[in-house]
Design a protein around this motif. Structure first.
Motif, PDB file in Angstrom:
ATOM      1  N   LYS A  27      33.788  30.913  69.632  1.00 54.81           N
ATOM      2  CA  LYS A  27      34.007  29.557  69.128  1.00 54.81           C
ATOM      3  C   LYS A  27      33.910  28.483  70.212  1.00 54.81           C
ATOM      4  O   LYS A  27      33.382  27.393  69.961  1.00 54.81           O
ATOM      5  CB  LYS A  27      35.393  29.475  68.472  1.00 54.81           C
ATOM      6  N   TYR A  28      34.412  28.778  71.401  1.00 59.92           N
ATOM      7  CA  TYR A  28      34.579  27.707  72.381  1.00 59.92           C
ATOM      8  C   TYR A  28      33.767  27.872  73.664  1.00 59.92           C
ATOM      9  O   TYR A  28      33.312  26.881  74.234  1.00 59.92           O
ATOM     10  CB  TYR A  28      36.053  27.554  72.732  1.00 59.92           C
TER      11      TYR A  28
ATOM     12  N   ILE B 119      30.256  32.773  62.053  1.00 64.74           N
ATOM     13  CA  ILE B 119      29.835  31.950  63.185  1.00 64.74           C
ATOM     14  C   ILE B 119      28.589  32.507  63.864  1.00 64.74           C
ATOM     15  O   ILE B 119      27.688  31.765  64.259  1.00 64.74           O
ATOM     16  CB  ILE B 119      30.969  31.857  64.225  1.00 64.74           C
TER      17      ILE B 119
ATOM     18  N   GLU C 224      37.648  33.581  70.232  1.00 66.19           N
ATOM     19  CA  GLU C 224      37.739  32.346  71.009  1.00 66.19           C
ATOM     20  C   GLU C 224      36.501  32.171  71.891  1.00 66.19           C
ATOM     21  O   GLU C 224      35.995  31.061  72.069  1.00 66.19           O
ATOM     22  CB  GLU C 224      39.012  32.359  71.871  1.00 66.19           C
TER      23      GLU C 224
END
Length: 208
Positions: free
Chosen positions: A204-205, A100, A201
């Motif tokens: 990602k968010y 990512i 997390e």
């Protein structure tokens, strides 16, 4: 937005076996100063360790040893004897994170043998930066400036995750890098993560 995450190693990705680690520190110090290991020598070493912001490498460097000395000593020991993961999910999380966002490591010790022994693939990292490469261990700022150069980003777009205020958080903030800690909450850091999955997390968010 954070575009590159750098990790400290000791007490961030892996903790040390205190008994094996202390034996190695005290015996190495005894050899360098030419004294036997005694309670007095141990107290002497711990005082130096405290003075040099909990950096074994820095203690030995001030005694005239090279920047690779402590790494060379550590690498004489089976990594599994000396280290264990701070969180069993770390290899899985790092692998997912590497797909990512670029991730890298800045450590005072050379980790070429240690990472694979802990199930961490060195290929997941964009950069592996060791103090021996720049001639100055943390908390010297040299390595933190090198992180900025290697990342090719403004410092505020880099996040450095460590465990120690003196060695990690303060020098990183001094050069403008965002800072994080894991497993605890420190008001001095920009971000605090309860465990490693929280970092994933965040990537990602929250970091979109």
């Amino acid at each position: 937005m954070i575009k590159h995450i750098w990790f400290d190693f000791s007490e961030t990705l892996a903790s040390v076996n205190d008994q094996a680690h202390n034996k190695l520190r005290y015996e190495s110090y005894a050899k360098v100063v030419g004294k036997p290991v005694t309670p007095e020598l141990i107290a002497e070493y711990e005082k130096l360790y405290e003075e040099h912001k909990h950096s074994n490498l820095f203690v030995f460097k001030t005694l005239g040893m090279g920047s690779s000395f402590w790494s060379d000593v550590v690498n004489t020991i089976n990594p599994k004897t000396l280290y264990y993961l701070t969180d069993p999910n770390i290899p899985e999380v790092l692998e997912k994170m590497s797909k990512i966002i670029p991730i890298s490591i800045f450590s005072n010790i050379n980790l070429d043998k240690t990472l694979p022994a802990l199930g961490i693939n060195p290929k997941w990292f964009t950069h592996l930066l060791y103090a021996s490469m720049i001639g100055a261990p943390k908390p010297a700022l040299d390595g933190f400036y090198k992180m900025i150069k290697l990342s090719s980003l403004p410092p505020e777009e880099i996040l450095y995750i460590g465990d120690n205020i003196g060695k990690d958080v303060i020098p990183a903030k001094t050069v403008g890098i965002k800072t994080g800690v894991v497993f605890e909450k420190l008001p001095e850091a920009d971000y605090s993560f309860k465990d490693f999955r929280d970092i994933l997390e965040f990537v990602k968010y929250r970091n979109v």
